[in-house]
Design a protein around this motif. Structure first.
Motif: not given
Length: 100
Positions: A38-53, A71-73
């Motif tokens: 997962l490149e150019d990643h960041r945390l995102v918050l929707g219904w849970c914490h996840a990652m985007k990239g 969901q990020l664990i």
């Protein structure tokens, strides 16, 4: 709104991985060799914490697509590894904060 978690096998795999991590027996070398990147990643918050990239090597998604993970664990940027509900990810470059 109703939410039903219909695959307890997923949670069993997550718990097994976390138990192996805590016990110091998690095979991180194998994970790093096989997990999607997962490149150019960041945390995102929707219904849970996840990652985007930008993903490479995902078993279901085409390389180069921008994705939002499940969901990020667990995340350890020091070793470049993250565990989502669905799978492990190798962490590549971090997306720079906007405005910096």
């Amino acid at each position: 709104m109703t939410f039903v978690f219909n695959d307890p096998g997923i949670m069993r795999r997550v718990l097994r991985d976390l138990e192996h991590l805590e016990a110091g027996v998690l095979n991180t070398a194998e994970i790093m060799a096989t997990a999607p990147l997962l490149e150019d990643h960041r945390l995102v918050l929707g219904w849970c914490h996840a990652m985007k990239g930008i993903v490479t090597g995902h078993p279901l998604l085409p390389d180069g697509n921008e994705v939002v993970t499940s969901q990020l664990i667990y995340m350890n940027p020091n070793i470049g590894l993250a565990r989502t509900l669905s799978r492990w990810y190798r962490l590549g470059t971090l997306r720079p904060k906007q405005g910096h």
